[in-house]
Design a protein around this motif. Structure first.
Motif, short mmCIF file in Angstrom:
data_model
loop_
_atom_site.label_atom_id
_atom_site.label_comp_id
_atom_site.label_asym_id
_atom_site.label_seq_id
_atom_site.Cartn_x
_atom_site.Cartn_y
_atom_site.Cartn_z
N ARG A 37 0.83 -1.21 0.00
CA ARG A 37 0.00 0.00 0.00
C ARG A 37 0.87 1.26 0.00
NH1 ARG A 37 -5.16 -0.48 -1.32
NH2 ARG A 37 -5.80 1.20 0.10
N MET A 38 2.00 1.19 0.68
CA MET A 38 2.90 2.34 0.74
C MET A 38 3.52 2.62 -0.62
SD MET A 38 6.30 2.77 3.12
CE MET A 38 7.25 1.64 2.10
N ARG A 39 3.72 1.59 -1.43
CA ARG A 39 4.37 1.74 -2.74
C ARG A 39 3.37 1.97 -3.87
NH1 ARG A 39 9.54 2.66 -1.20
NH2 ARG A 39 10.34 1.01 0.16
N THR A 40 2.08 1.97 -3.58
CA THR A 40 1.05 2.09 -4.63
C THR A 40 0.44 3.48 -4.61
OG1 THR A 40 0.53 -0.26 -4.35
CG2 THR A 40 -1.07 1.10 -5.56
N PRO A 41 0.57 4.25 -5.69
CA PRO A 41 -0.07 5.58 -5.71
C PRO A 41 -1.57 5.45 -5.94
CG PRO A 41 1.00 5.15 -7.80
CD PRO A 41 1.32 3.98 -6.92
N LEU A 42 -2.28 6.50 -5.64
CA LEU A 42 -3.72 6.51 -5.86
C LEU A 42 -4.01 6.49 -7.35
CD1 LEU A 42 -6.39 8.29 -3.88
CD2 LEU A 42 -6.37 8.70 -6.34
N ASP A 43 -4.94 5.65 -7.74
CA ASP A 43 -5.33 5.50 -9.14
C ASP A 43 -6.58 6.33 -9.39
OD1 ASP A 43 -5.79 4.77 -11.71
OD2 ASP A 43 -6.29 2.67 -11.27
N PRO A 44 -6.50 7.40 -10.19
CA PRO A 44 -7.70 8.23 -10.42
C PRO A 44 -8.80 7.48 -11.16
CG PRO A 44 -5.92 8.87 -11.89
CD PRO A 44 -5.33 7.88 -10.93
N TYR A 45 -8.48 6.34 -11.77
CA TYR A 45 -9.51 5.57 -12.48
C TYR A 45 -10.26 4.61 -11.56
CZ TYR A 45 -6.59 7.19 -16.33
OH TYR A 45 -5.85 7.97 -17.19
N SER A 46 -9.80 4.44 -10.33
CA SER A 46 -10.42 3.50 -9.40
C SER A 46 -11.64 4.16 -8.76
CB SER A 46 -9.42 3.08 -8.33
OG SER A 46 -10.05 2.31 -7.33
N GLN A 47 -12.79 3.58 -9.00
CA GLN A 47 -14.01 4.13 -8.41
C GLN A 47 -13.99 3.98 -6.89
OE1 GLN A 47 -17.59 2.47 -10.01
NE2 GLN A 47 -18.95 3.69 -8.71
N GLU A 48 -13.44 2.88 -6.40
CA GLU A 48 -13.38 2.67 -4.95
C GLU A 48 -12.57 3.74 -4.25
OE1 GLU A 48 -11.76 -0.69 -1.75
OE2 GLU A 48 -11.53 -0.98 -3.91
N GLN A 49 -11.44 4.09 -4.82
CA GLN A 49 -10.59 5.11 -4.20
C GLN A 49 -11.21 6.49 -4.31
OE1 GLN A 49 -6.70 4.65 -5.98
NE2 GLN A 49 -6.63 2.45 -5.51
N ARG A 50 -11.92 6.76 -5.38
CA ARG A 50 -12.61 8.05 -5.48
C ARG A 50 -13.71 8.15 -4.44
NH1 ARG A 50 -12.50 6.68 -11.05
NH2 ARG A 50 -14.76 6.35 -11.03
N GLU A 51 -14.41 7.05 -4.21
CA GLU A 51 -15.45 7.04 -3.18
C GLU A 51 -14.85 7.22 -1.79
OE1 GLU A 51 -17.47 3.40 -3.79
OE2 GLU A 51 -18.60 4.10 -5.55
N GLN A 52 -13.65 6.69 -1.56
CA GLN A 52 -13.01 6.86 -0.26
C GLN A 52 -12.65 8.33 -0.03
OE1 GLN A 52 -9.72 4.14 -0.55
NE2 GLN A 52 -10.91 2.39 0.18
N LEU A 53 -12.20 9.02 -1.07
CA LEU A 53 -11.92 10.44 -0.93
C LEU A 53 -13.19 11.22 -0.60
CD1 LEU A 53 -9.35 11.30 -3.75
CD2 LEU A 53 -9.04 11.57 -1.29
N GLN A 54 -14.28 10.88 -1.29
CA GLN A 54 -15.54 11.56 -1.02
C GLN A 54 -16.03 11.26 0.40
OE1 GLN A 54 -17.09 13.82 -2.75
NE2 GLN A 54 -15.66 13.72 -4.47
N ALA A 55 -15.84 10.02 0.86
CA ALA A 55 -16.25 9.66 2.22
C ALA A 55 -15.44 10.44 3.25
CB ALA A 55 -16.09 8.16 2.44
N LEU A 56 -14.17 10.68 2.95
CA LEU A 56 -13.33 11.46 3.85
C LEU A 56 -13.83 12.88 3.97
CD1 LEU A 56 -10.66 10.89 5.43
CD2 LEU A 56 -9.45 11.91 3.51
N ARG A 57 -14.25 13.45 2.84
CA ARG A 57 -14.78 14.82 2.87
C ARG A 57 -16.13 14.89 3.58
NH1 ARG A 57 -18.41 17.53 -0.27
NH2 ARG A 57 -18.64 15.71 -1.62
N GLN A 58 -17.00 13.93 3.30
CA GLN A 58 -18.34 13.94 3.89
C GLN A 58 -18.30 13.71 5.40
OE1 GLN A 58 -20.44 10.99 1.66
NE2 GLN A 58 -20.39 12.17 -0.26
N ALA A 59 -17.30 12.95 5.88
CA ALA A 59 -17.22 12.70 7.32
C ALA A 59 -16.76 13.93 8.08
CB ALA A 59 -16.25 11.55 7.59
#
Length: 787
Positions: free
Chosen positions: A296-318
């Protein structure tokens, strides 16, 4: 006459013979030395003998290691290693069990010696021991001795572990999997399998398939420290030889079987002391456990991953009110994009950076097969070149930083909301950016815990805290991010101080981890007890220790230098009074004005002015303060002229004489609120600023008490004058300026005194003084003439 440097005095002993005291010439061949020793005992065929050290592992003396012989060494004459190896290997073929046991015991005793091991291995000694182990006729002491001798011979590295046969390894595995075994056999079998696993990948897979993890758990739960240590050694060896995926499955299974809880309660907190070997294996297990975070430390965020985009949105909404989402549904696209970008900016993401190039996900060629609809809906929330996902493309920490932020928001929601909202309400330059702090803090934790680095072969630096609970790394992050916010407030930091704050947090975490707290709660307590001020104090103390300033001899030297340096400071303060100072006065309208100079003792005006003058004929108490007449409405006392004889004055003082106050008439020195001219003005806001600069001199004026009142132009002048007056009155000089001057002078003088001792270690304690002699008859009286 001193003996040559290559000659040593030693003793040589032999059974049933009187020892020899000889002078061994290291330049002489060893064969010639052996012949001389054998001739002294009337022994023939000296080539059949060899010299050994009488203590320790009874190492044979050869031409390569003969330099280890020192003065006073004790050697013994024994059979040559080749003949001894031949004799012992022949004893292994004997049918007598007692004879085989004695042979194996002697073999175990001599096997650590390289010279003897070479002779045994060259005569197929390993194969003979392997036959005894494979046959397994005796599962008790004989098998344990054979395994120990085999291991000692293999440890020399002359034969590779990969040469072992599969049937031999499987037989040793059977000894590990058996229930009823001698207590000394299974630790040796586990040690042998550990070496096989670490040295041979092919045989390591065989051990992994033949030894189930449940069996190792059984050995770990036996209250036998040696068996526990060897079982842990084999377990860490199997984990090191596994791939990342296999290692994760193995650790998940072990954690499900409560291995972590057992290690924490029954090994780390056992009544018996933790051995160095077990500490090393726990360090390896901790490193492997934290190493699961490396992908996980060596893997950058993938802008094409829907799961990771949803995690960013969840971080903002929380972080913000969920009602804002429903209120924003009726807004235009531009307004909704602006609102979303502002919230991500409050979270500490860099969502507005025009210098960035357009994001590659806007390439139409890539959008065709990447979920065009969901990706465009996500990107529609942000202006061009303002995607918060760009902050997480850095590796390390990559996705590990996002995991930490999500864990913090979900498992400590109140602390997460308080962190974000508290910093959102601050000024822009004083707010602590959560996202930037989390990313940098994750990198910092990875560096402190050495995640992604290979395990050391000798380290024992494990922390019991990581075995106290699950998700220990994420829990540590939750404590650390709150510590960072606390330190940010203590330092009153701005955005420009971000790197400085991270350096302090790094030191706080490193110091606390070095204490090896046993639980996360104890870590939280200790790290919160290390505020920014304490870190500064520790830095200063360590710097002084490095310079040797806190060594007892240095402290004693400083104490001896203090009186002399305090006298120097006292002299400087009195000279400063003689120079005079331009003081301030308070007008009737409470305005501070500068009025006149006190630099010359013979120049006076109707203003605040004072000068100390010394009379050489009477140095201690014949010092006079020129009278000071303050302006009307200042509240200061007025001194009347006093008559003084001409012999009390210097030649330059005779043209005019100012009213003066003898030092003998001065009663006290008053400062701050005790001064009458400050007390009479009340406690107004303007007068509060004068408290720290006001001082007065009270003296006897006839039958009444009068005052000379002063307002110093600066804090430094206040310290200089109050120190000077205190020194004149015989009182201690206790100002902050005196402390700083004394420390500076002590440091400089100490360094000057120690210039000749540079790079010479100063002992903590003085060397012991030998007791006096029993008599002093050795003294020679030179006054008595010789006959």
């Amino acid at each position: 006459m001193a003996p040559p440097r290559n000659v040593v005095k030693i003793a040589v002993q032999m059974r049933d013979a009187i020892p020899q005291l000889i002078r061994l010439d290291q330049a002489k061949p060893l064969a010639a030395v052996l012949k001389e020793v054998c001739d002294a005992w009337s022994l023939v065929h000296s080539e059949r003998y060899a010299l050994q050290f009488a203590d320790g592992h009874r190492k044979y003396i050869t031409e390569n290691n003969r330099t280890e012989i020192k003065n006073g060494s004790i050697l013994c004459l024994s059979t040559a290693p080749d003949l001894e190896a031949e004799r012992l290997l022949g004893g292994l073929q004997c049918g007598s069990r007692e004879r085989r046991r004695e042979t194996l015991q002697h073999l175990v005793l001599l096997a650590p010696d390289m010279t003897f091991a070479q002779e045994v291995i060259s005569r197929d000694g390993l194969q003979r021991l392997g036959t005894i182990i494979e046959d397994g006729d005796d599962l008790g002491e004989l098998l344990a001795l054979a395994l120990r001798a085999f291991l000692e011979l293999m440890e020399h590295g002359m034969v590779s572990w990969e040469t072992l046969s599969i049937p031999f390894v499987r037989k040793v595995v059977c000894y590990v999997n058996m229930n009823l075994m001698d207590a000394s056999v299974q630790p040796l079998a586990l040690r042998l399998l550990e070496s096989v696993t670490l040295s041979s990948p092919a045989l390591g897979q065989l051990v992994k398939s033949e030894v189930p993890l449940d069996r190792l758990l059984v050995h770990l739960q036996v209250m036998n420290q040696q068996l526990q240590t060897k079982a842990m050694a084999l377990l860490t060896a199997l984990l090191q030889g596994a791939s990342s995926t296999e290692r994760k499955h193995m650790l998940d299974y072990l954690w499900q079987r409560n291995l972590r809880q057992f290690i924490y309660k029954n090994i780390i907190h056992s009544a018996a002391p933790l051995g160095d070997e077990m500490a090393h294996h726990l360090y390896v297990l901790q490193a492997l456990m934290l190493g699961l975070l490396e992908p996980r430390m060596r893997t950058p965020l993938d802008p094409y991953s829907q799961e990771q985009r949803e995690q960013l949105q969840a971080l903002r909404q929380a972080a913000f009110d969920p009602e804002g989402e429903s209120l924003g549904t009726g807004l235009s696209a531009d307004r909704r994009r602006s609102l979303c970008a502002r919230e991500f900016r409050k979270l500490g993401f860099s969502v507005s950076n025009p210098s960035l190039a357009p994001h590659p996900c806007l390439n139409p060629g890539l959008l065709c097969s990447r979920g065009l609809e969901s990706l465009l809906s996500y990107l529609s929330l942000f202006p061009q070149n303002s995607n918060p996902a760009q902050d997480l493309e850095r590796v390390p920490p990559g996705l590990l930083a996002l995991d930490n932020m999500l864990y913090f928001s979900r498992h400590a929601p109140s602390a997460y909301s308080r962190f974000v909202l508290e910093n959102s309400s601050r000024e822009d330059k004083h707010e602590c950016p959560f996202a930037r702090s989390s990313i940098q803090l994750t990198v910092l934790l990875c560096e402190l815990l050495h995640i992604g680095e290979p395990c050391s072969e000798t380290a024992q630096d494990f922390s019991p805290m990581f075995f106290s609970q699950d998700q220990s790394f994420h829990e540590l992050f939750c404590v650390s991010i709150q510590l960072l916010n606390k330190t940010w407030k203590e330092m009153r930091a701005t955005q420009e101080d971000f790197d400085k704050v991270m350096q302090v947090v790094r030191e706080q975490l490193a110091r606390t981890l070095a204490l090896k707290p046993s639980s996360l709660e104890l870590f939280r307590t200790k790290v919160n007890a290390l505020p920014y001020g304490e870190v500064l104090r520790l830095r200063q103390t360590e710097r002084l220790h490095q310079e040797g300033t806190l060594a007892p001899p240095i402290l004693e030297l400083r104490e001896k230098l203090k009186p002399e340096l305090m006298g120097l400071i006292r002299q400087q303060r009195l000279l400063r009074l003689c120079e005079g100072t331009l003081f301030r006065k308070i007008s009737s309208r409470r305005r501070q004005t500068s009025c006149g100079s006190a630099a010359c003792p013979l120049t006076t005006r109707c203003c605040s002015m004072g000068t100390w003058r010394r009379v050489p004929a009477h140095p201690p108490l014949r010092a006079y303060l020129s009278s000071v007449r303050m302006g009307q409405g200042s509240g200061s006392a007025t001194c009347s002229p006093q008559t003084m004889s001409q012999d009390h004055l210097g030649p330059s003082d005779q043209p005019s004489l100012l009213p003066a106050v003898p030092v003998a008439d001065i009663k006290a020195l008053l400062t701050g609120k005790d001064c009458p001219h400050v007390r009479e003005k009340g406690s107004g806001k303007q007068n509060k600023d004068l408290y720290e600069l006001a001082f007065s001199v009270s003296y006897d004026h006839g039958e009444e008490e009068a005052y000379l009142n002063f307002i110093a132009p600066s804090k430094r002048e206040f310290h200089l004058w109050t120190d000077g007056l205190s020194a004149l009155l015989g009182s201690p000089m206790g100002s902050e300026q005196t402390r700083l001057d004394l420390e500076q002078l002590l440091t400089m003088e100490t360094k000057l005194r120690l210039l000749e001792l540079e790079n010479v270690p100063i002992p903590e304690q003085p060397p012991p003084i030998p007791p006096p002699p029993t008599n002093f008859n050795f003294c020679y009286d030179c006054s008595i003439p010789e006959p």
